[in-house]
Enzyme design. Structure first.
Site, PDB file in Angstrom:
ATOM      1  N   ASP A   8       0.870  -1.166   0.000  1.00  0.00           N
ATOM      2  CA  ASP A   8       0.000   0.000   0.000  1.00  0.00           C
ATOM      3  C   ASP A   8       0.925   1.241   0.000  1.00  0.00           C
ATOM      4  O   ASP A   8       2.119   1.124   0.292  1.00  0.00           O
ATOM      5  CB  ASP A   8      -0.853  -0.066   1.274  1.00  0.00           C
ATOM      6  CG  ASP A   8      -1.688   1.163   1.472  1.00  0.00           C
ATOM      7  OD1 ASP A   8      -2.393   1.556   0.533  1.00  0.00           O
ATOM      8  OD2 ASP A   8      -1.646   1.733   2.579  1.00  0.00           O
ATOM      9  N   LEU A   9       0.383   2.386  -0.328  1.00  0.00           N
ATOM     10  CA  LEU A   9       1.223   3.594  -0.381  1.00  0.00           C
ATOM     11  C   LEU A   9       1.066   4.464   0.874  1.00  0.00           C
ATOM     12  O   LEU A   9       1.972   4.524   1.711  1.00  0.00           O
ATOM     13  CB  LEU A   9       0.863   4.415  -1.635  1.00  0.00           C
ATOM     14  CG  LEU A   9       1.569   5.751  -1.767  1.00  0.00           C
ATOM     15  CD1 LEU A   9       3.071   5.585  -1.925  1.00  0.00           C
ATOM     16  CD2 LEU A   9       1.003   6.546  -2.948  1.00  0.00           C
ATOM     17  N   ASP A  10      -0.113   5.120   0.971  1.00  0.00           N
ATOM     18  CA  ASP A  10      -0.325   6.078   2.059  1.00  0.00           C
ATOM     19  C   ASP A  10      -0.300   5.363   3.409  1.00  0.00           C
ATOM     20  O   ASP A  10      -1.104   4.471   3.656  1.00  0.00           O
ATOM     21  CB  ASP A  10      -1.681   6.779   1.893  1.00  0.00           C
ATOM     22  CG  ASP A  10      -1.757   7.602   0.612  1.00  0.00           C
ATOM     23  OD1 ASP A  10      -0.749   8.229   0.272  1.00  0.00           O
ATOM     24  OD2 ASP A  10      -2.825   7.619  -0.019  1.00  0.00           O
ATOM     25  N   THR A  16       1.663  10.145   3.971  1.00  0.00           N
ATOM     26  CA  THR A  16       0.602  10.900   3.306  1.00  0.00           C
ATOM     27  C   THR A  16      -0.756  10.668   3.959  1.00  0.00           C
ATOM     28  O   THR A  16      -1.664  11.487   3.770  1.00  0.00           O
ATOM     29  CB  THR A  16       0.555  10.511   1.811  1.00  0.00           C
ATOM     30  OG1 THR A  16       0.919   9.143   1.686  1.00  0.00           O
ATOM     31  CG2 THR A  16       1.505  11.360   0.992  1.00  0.00           C
ATOM     32  N   LYS A  44      -8.964   5.443   6.120  1.00  0.00           N
ATOM     33  CA  LYS A  44      -7.716   4.972   5.508  1.00  0.00           C
ATOM     34  C   LYS A  44      -8.000   3.898   4.463  1.00  0.00           C
ATOM     35  O   LYS A  44      -8.768   2.962   4.722  1.00  0.00           O
ATOM     36  CB  LYS A  44      -6.773   4.411   6.582  1.00  0.00           C
ATOM     37  CG  LYS A  44      -6.145   5.492   7.440  1.00  0.00           C
ATOM     38  CD  LYS A  44      -5.185   4.888   8.447  1.00  0.00           C
ATOM     39  CE  LYS A  44      -4.546   5.970   9.298  1.00  0.00           C
ATOM     40  NZ  LYS A  44      -3.705   5.386  10.357  1.00  0.00           N
ATOM     41  N   SER A 113      -2.640   0.711  -4.429  1.00  0.00           N
ATOM     42  CA  SER A 113      -3.090   1.898  -3.699  1.00  0.00           C
ATOM     43  C   SER A 113      -4.470   2.338  -4.140  1.00  0.00           C
ATOM     44  O   SER A 113      -4.828   2.213  -5.319  1.00  0.00           O
ATOM     45  CB  SER A 113      -2.095   3.043  -3.919  1.00  0.00           C
ATOM     46  OG  SER A 113      -2.609   4.254  -3.390  1.00  0.00           O
ATOM     47  N   ALA A 114      -5.235   2.899  -3.200  1.00  0.00           N
ATOM     48  CA  ALA A 114      -6.560   3.452  -3.512  1.00  0.00           C
ATOM     49  C   ALA A 114      -6.465   4.895  -3.981  1.00  0.00           C
ATOM     50  O   ALA A 114      -7.481   5.534  -4.260  1.00  0.00           O
ATOM     51  CB  ALA A 114      -7.454   3.373  -2.280  1.00  0.00           C
ATOM     52  N   LYS A 144     -10.904  -0.740  -2.192  1.00  0.00           N
ATOM     53  CA  LYS A 144     -10.794  -1.540  -0.968  1.00  0.00           C
ATOM     54  C   LYS A 144     -12.022  -1.235  -0.102  1.00  0.00           C
ATOM     55  O   LYS A 144     -12.474  -0.103  -0.098  1.00  0.00           O
ATOM     56  CB  LYS A 144      -9.513  -1.148  -0.216  1.00  0.00           C
ATOM     57  CG  LYS A 144      -8.240  -1.295  -1.051  1.00  0.00           C
ATOM     58  CD  LYS A 144      -7.050  -0.615  -0.338  1.00  0.00           C
ATOM     59  CE  LYS A 144      -5.834  -0.589  -1.241  1.00  0.00           C
ATOM     60  NZ  LYS A 144      -4.690   0.123  -0.643  1.00  0.00           N
ATOM     61  N   GLU A 168      -0.247  -3.329   4.654  1.00  0.00           N
ATOM     62  CA  GLU A 168      -1.357  -2.366   4.707  1.00  0.00           C
ATOM     63  C   GLU A 168      -1.445  -1.656   6.054  1.00  0.00           C
ATOM     64  O   GLU A 168      -1.226  -2.263   7.098  1.00  0.00           O
ATOM     65  CB  GLU A 168      -2.682  -3.114   4.500  1.00  0.00           C
ATOM     66  CG  GLU A 168      -3.272  -2.997   3.127  1.00  0.00           C
ATOM     67  CD  GLU A 168      -3.779  -1.593   2.777  1.00  0.00           C
ATOM     68  OE1 GLU A 168      -3.871  -0.735   3.680  1.00  0.00           O
ATOM     69  OE2 GLU A 168      -4.074  -1.366   1.596  1.00  0.00           O
ATOM     70  N   ASP A 169      -1.836  -0.366   6.019  1.00  0.00           N
ATOM     71  CA  ASP A 169      -2.073   0.370   7.269  1.00  0.00           C
ATOM     72  C   ASP A 169      -3.566   0.590   7.506  1.00  0.00           C
ATOM     73  O   ASP A 169      -3.931   1.254   8.476  1.00  0.00           O
ATOM     74  CB  ASP A 169      -1.372   1.733   7.241  1.00  0.00           C
ATOM     75  CG  ASP A 169      -2.066   2.703   6.296  1.00  0.00           C
ATOM     76  OD1 ASP A 169      -2.457   2.285   5.189  1.00  0.00           O
ATOM     77  OD2 ASP A 169      -2.224   3.883   6.683  1.00  0.00           O
TER      78      ASP A 169
HETATM   79  P1  B16 Z   1      -6.723  10.178  -3.414  1.00  0.00           P
HETATM   80  P2  B16 Z   1      -3.703   4.026  -0.011  1.00  0.00           P
HETATM   81  C1  B16 Z   1      -5.671   5.853  -0.036  1.00  0.00           C
HETATM   82  O1  B16 Z   1      -4.357   5.452  -0.395  1.00  0.00           O
HETATM   83  C2  B16 Z   1      -5.679   6.588   1.290  1.00  0.00           C
HETATM   84  O2  B16 Z   1      -5.364   5.706   2.348  1.00  0.00           O
HETATM   85  C3  B16 Z   1      -7.033   7.190   1.537  1.00  0.00           C
HETATM   86  O3  B16 Z   1      -7.010   7.944   2.736  1.00  0.00           O
HETATM   87  C4  B16 Z   1      -7.413   8.085   0.367  1.00  0.00           C
HETATM   88  O4  B16 Z   1      -8.722   8.636   0.554  1.00  0.00           O
HETATM   89  C5  B16 Z   1      -7.380   7.258  -0.904  1.00  0.00           C
HETATM   90  O5  B16 Z   1      -6.081   6.722  -1.087  1.00  0.00           O
HETATM   91  C6  B16 Z   1      -7.712   8.104  -2.123  1.00  0.00           C
HETATM   92  O6  B16 Z   1      -6.677   8.992  -2.333  1.00  0.00           O
HETATM   93  O7  B16 Z   1      -7.664  11.212  -2.892  1.00  0.00           O
HETATM   94  O8  B16 Z   1      -5.271  10.646  -3.469  1.00  0.00           O
HETATM   95  O9  B16 Z   1      -7.183   9.569  -4.720  1.00  0.00           O
HETATM   96  O10 B16 Z   1      -3.557   4.002   1.469  1.00  0.00           O
HETATM   97  O11 B16 Z   1      -4.623   2.961  -0.559  1.00  0.00           O
HETATM   98  O12 B16 Z   1      -2.361   4.082  -0.717  1.00  0.00           O
HETATM   99 MG    MG Z   2      -2.794   3.184   3.325  1.00  0.00          MG
END
Ligand code: B16
Ligand code: MG
Length: 213
Positions: A8-10, A16, A44, A113-114, A144, A168-169
């Site tokens: 996962d990224l964030d 982030t 998240k 990543s989402a 997710k 994953e976090d």
């Molecule tokens: P964006 P991840 C997710 O990234 C975040 O955890 C989540 O908080 C955020 O709303 C989502 O990406 C969408 O991000 O607004 O930049 O498209 O944790 O799956 O890497």
């Molecule tokens: Mg994350």
């Protein structure tokens, strides 16, 4: 058979997740709602639009479709302002040694990543070329906790889902990994991330010698 890692990224590679929280907190305040860190755990890994729907529920507020899109855009502008100065040093503890170990062991590596900002953030922190495959929100229909993100990553790597280890976090992300038949490593606590096979504070705590990859 070969194994792989899906990250996962964030909140796993960079902090982030905190910037997403700050931007949502600012928007929720406009609705008269003080977003808490406990609320944020539910956000998240959740897509931008689903996050706004969740916050509107907490604030007991409804928006016209036009205002909904406008507020999604404003939240993202605030988020982009917060990440604009990020550089290679803005990764979470243990990330450089983890990536060095993955490269040394030649473990296939994918991002799941989402975020629609994933490519930009990975480029900023200088890690985009470390990945054999990248799956972000622009490539999937279901976010997710649906497993599509991780299943697509496994498919791009050409590795069977049960041979993929997902880091994953988020609760949504851990559920997505499990739904896809993968093992999840939780970056966080057992309380926040039930179902993960082990819980770590960061990638640097992962013991490669314990897991056959
Ligand atoms: P964006 P991840 C997710 O990234 C975040 O955890 C989540 O908080 C955020 O709303 C989502 O990406 C969408 O991000 O607004 O930049 O498209 O944790 O799956 O890497
Ligand atoms: Mg994350």
């Amino acid at each position: 058979m070969k194994s792989a890692i899906i990250l996962d990224l964030d909140g796993v590679i960079c902090d982030t997740a905190h910037f997403h929280f700050l931007a949502w907190h600012r928007l929720a305040a406009e609705y008269g709602y003080e977003l808490t860190h406990a609320d944020n755990e539910q956000l998240k890994g959740v897509s931008r639009a689903d996050s706004l729907t969740f916050i509107l529920g907490l604030a007991n507020k409804t928006l016209s479709p036009e205002q909904f899109q406008e507020d999604l855009h404003r939240k993202n502008e605030w988020y982009l302002e917060l990440v604009k100065d990020m550089g290679p040093l803005e990764v979470l503890p243990g990330v450089p040694s983890f990536f060095a170990e993955v490269a040394a062991r030649k473990i296939p590596l994918a991002l799941g990543s989402a975020s629609k900002n994933a490519n930009m953030v990975l480029t900023r922190v200088g890690l985009i070329h470390a990945f054999n495959a990248i799956v972000d929100a622009s490539q999937v229909t279901h976010g997710k906790p649906h497993p599509e993100t991780f299943l697509k990553a496994a498919d791009l790597l050409g590795i069977a889902p049960e041979k993929c280890l997902v880091f994953e976090d988020s609760a949504a992300g851990v559920q997505a990994a499990i739904a896809g038949g993968m093992n999840a490593i939780g970056i966080g606590t057992p309380e926040d991330l039930p179902g993960a096979i082990v819980h770590l504070r960061n990638l640097g705590e992962f013991d490669f010698s314990k897991y056959p990859l």
